[in-house]
Design an enzyme around this catalytic site. Structure first.
Site, PDB file in Angstrom:
ATOM      1  N   HIS A 106     -12.674 -13.911 -36.608  1.00  0.00           N
ATOM      2  CA  HIS A 106     -12.062 -12.791 -37.320  1.00  0.00           C
ATOM      3  C   HIS A 106     -10.989 -13.274 -38.291  1.00  0.00           C
ATOM      4  O   HIS A 106     -11.081 -13.027 -39.485  1.00  0.00           O
ATOM      5  CB  HIS A 106     -11.483 -11.785 -36.320  1.00  0.00           C
ATOM      6  N   HIS A 125      -5.939 -10.412 -32.333  1.00  0.00           N
ATOM      7  CA  HIS A 125      -6.449  -9.043 -32.337  1.00  0.00           C
ATOM      8  C   HIS A 125      -7.336  -8.763 -31.131  1.00  0.00           C
ATOM      9  O   HIS A 125      -8.121  -7.824 -31.128  1.00  0.00           O
ATOM     10  CB  HIS A 125      -7.190  -8.762 -33.647  1.00  0.00           C
TER      11      HIS A 125
END
Length: 178
Positions: A106, A125
């Site tokens: 990501h 995250h």
């Protein structure tokens, strides 16, 4: 529609793991009458072979204890894991040794291994990746699975990496940086 007679090779394990029939059916339907051919080439269509690198020896691994390494170069941190049971992509006599990049696909945060649920977890995250299922994402913001190493273990127990099956974070292609 022009161009519907070709399917894009996404190189994604998700596509090959179960979505191939659904995607093929949708593509054929969308092409409405044009010929389309789907060829399943195996689980590593995005595999890029790198020069063989010795990473460790089986004697250096303990079940559920990560051994942090770099592959295919020093700018690509990764991990070797011995899981104690045969798993997808596992190498060695018990097919239980796997290796992955530890940079979250990501945003590139370095991930940590959690032996309790056998996942690599991103502190940024909260994406989670199942190491028993070939690095498949199970939670979070990432949009691809973890790059898994193609491993080979020789008769002396030396562990060699010889390729990566997904794009390494931060690179536009799986090439060695010079």
């Amino acid at each position: 529609m022009k161009g519907c007679n070709r399917l894009v090779d996404t190189g994604r394990r998700q596509f090959l793991r179960g979505g191939s029939l659904a995607v093929a059916g949708a593509a054929v339907t969308a092409c409405a009458g044009e010929e389309a051919t789907v060829t399943r080439t195996g689980p590593s269509t995005a595999l890029l072979a790198y020069p063989s690198n010795r990473l460790a020896n089986l004697s250096e691994l303990a079940i559920d204890e990560p051994l942090y390494i770099s592959y295919p170069d020093e700018k690509a941190p990764g991990v070797l894991l011995k899981l104690g049971q045969a798993v997808e992509g596992g190498a060695g006599p018990d097919r239980d040794v796997v290796g992955f990049s530890i940079l979250c696909p990501h945003q590139g945060y370095a991930m940590n291994y959690h032996a309790e649920d056998r996942t690599l977890n991103c502190p940024g995250h909260y994406s989670r990746f199942d190491v028993e299922a070939g690095g498949q994402q199970v939670w979070g913001q990432a949009s691809q699975n973890l790059p898994q190493y193609l491993l080979r273990i020789d008769e002396a127990g030396d562990i060699f990496a010889e390729g990566v099956d997904e794009l390494l974070y931060g690179r536009v292609s799986n090439v060695l940086e010079g």
